[in-house]
Structure formats: C-alpha cells, structure tokens
Write a protein that holds these residues in place. Structure first.
Motif, PDB file in Angstrom:
ATOM      1  N   CYS A  88       1.775   4.642  -3.076  1.00  0.00           N
ATOM      2  CA  CYS A  88       2.685   6.142  -2.952  1.00  0.00           C
ATOM      3  C   CYS A  88       2.614   6.598  -4.074  1.00  0.00           C
ATOM      4  CB  CYS A  88       2.412   6.841  -1.624  1.00  0.00           C
ATOM      5  SG  CYS A  88       1.110   6.029   0.375  1.00  0.00           S
ATOM      6  N   ARG A 146      -1.831   6.913  -6.444  1.00  0.00           N
ATOM      7  CA  ARG A 146      -1.568   7.843  -5.069  1.00  0.00           C
ATOM      8  C   ARG A 146      -2.933   7.883  -4.220  1.00  0.00           C
ATOM      9  NH1 ARG A 146       1.830  12.062  -7.723  1.00  0.00           N
ATOM     10  NH2 ARG A 146       3.228  10.590  -7.187  1.00  0.00           N
ATOM     11  N   SER A 152      -2.701   3.688   2.999  1.00  0.00           N
ATOM     12  CA  SER A 152      -1.854   3.835   4.523  1.00  0.00           C
ATOM     13  C   SER A 152      -2.190   4.709   5.294  1.00  0.00           C
ATOM     14  CB  SER A 152      -0.160   4.629   3.517  1.00  0.00           C
ATOM     15  OG  SER A 152       0.133   3.913   2.961  1.00  0.00           O
ATOM     16  N   TYR A 154       0.946  -0.981  -0.363  1.00  0.00           N
ATOM     17  CA  TYR A 154       0.021   0.323  -0.233  1.00  0.00           C
ATOM     18  C   TYR A 154       0.623   1.363  -0.117  1.00  0.00           C
ATOM     19  CZ  TYR A 154      -3.733  -3.239   1.503  1.00  0.00           C
ATOM     20  OH  TYR A 154      -4.107  -4.194   1.764  1.00  0.00           O
ATOM     21  N   GLY A 211      -3.078   4.512  -2.532  1.00  0.00           N
ATOM     22  CA  GLY A 211      -2.327   4.606  -1.379  1.00  0.00           C
ATOM     23  C   GLY A 211      -1.912   5.124  -0.652  1.00  0.00           C
ATOM     24  N   VAL A 212      -2.736   6.757  -0.944  1.00  0.00           N
ATOM     25  CA  VAL A 212      -2.522   7.560   0.791  1.00  0.00           C
ATOM     26  C   VAL A 212      -3.637   7.030   1.016  1.00  0.00           C
ATOM     27  CG1 VAL A 212      -2.621   9.940   1.333  1.00  0.00           C
ATOM     28  CG2 VAL A 212      -1.233   9.565  -1.071  1.00  0.00           C
TER      29      VAL A 212
END
Length: 104
Positions: free
Chosen positions: A72, A78, A85, A68, A81-82
């Motif tokens: 980012c 992105r 996370s 994950y 992932g952000v």
C-alpha cells in the motif's frame, strides 16, 4: 452472499473517496485482486461456510497479509496493496461474524 457483495462495494467506496482521478483503473485492479481466492481451489472441500480463510489458505497467511499491507505504501503497487489488504480485512471480519475468530 453479503460477504461477496462487500468485495465489490468496499473497493468502489474506497475508489470513490480516495482515488477519483484514476477510479476506473483503481477499481479494476482492486477487483482483480480477488484472484487471490484462487487458493481456495486447493482446499477440500473448496467451500466450507464455517471455515475461516485467514491462516488456512496459502495466500491468506498472516505473513503475506503484512506484505500486502506494505504494498500500500509503494506508489506503483498501491492499488494492488489496498485491494489485497481490503480483501483480507473483509475475510477477517467474515471469520469473526461466522466463526467468532479473527484467524484460523
């Protein structure tokens, strides 16, 4: 309850600071990443207030959290992932606050 509220407020804060240009899309994607909690349905009981999600649920495993985080840094993934996370970070903080551990 506060933990759940943070899953909505923290992405809004990040979007407001870093992704203002695409804030609607970024916020929607980050909120959609909460679907990662679908793995809680595989647990018995589904909800246990003292249980740490990190390391317990299938989509909350450490190796996936690394994946994950890598998402980012890829422009097309992105926001996913952000969002993932951030979700895992909030869950880890919740583990520390409620159980005194970072990982199950």
């Amino acid at each position: 309850m506060f933990h759940i509220v943070l899953h909505f407020l923290a992405p809004a804060l990040l979007v407001g600071i870093f992704f203002r240009k695409n804030w609607k899309y970024a916020y929607f994607v980050m909120i959609a990443t909460m679907l990662v909690d679908i793995d809680h349905l595989a647990a018995n009981p589904i909800y246990s207030p003292g249980r740490c999600s990190i390391g317990f649920h299938p989509l909350h495993q450490l190796w996936l959290i690394v994946f994950y985080f890598v998402l980012c840094f890829i422009p097309k993934t992105r926001f996913i992932g952000v969002g993932l996370s951030l979700h895992m970070a909030l869950d880890a903080i919740d583990c520390q606050v409620t159980s005194g551990v970072w990982v199950n």
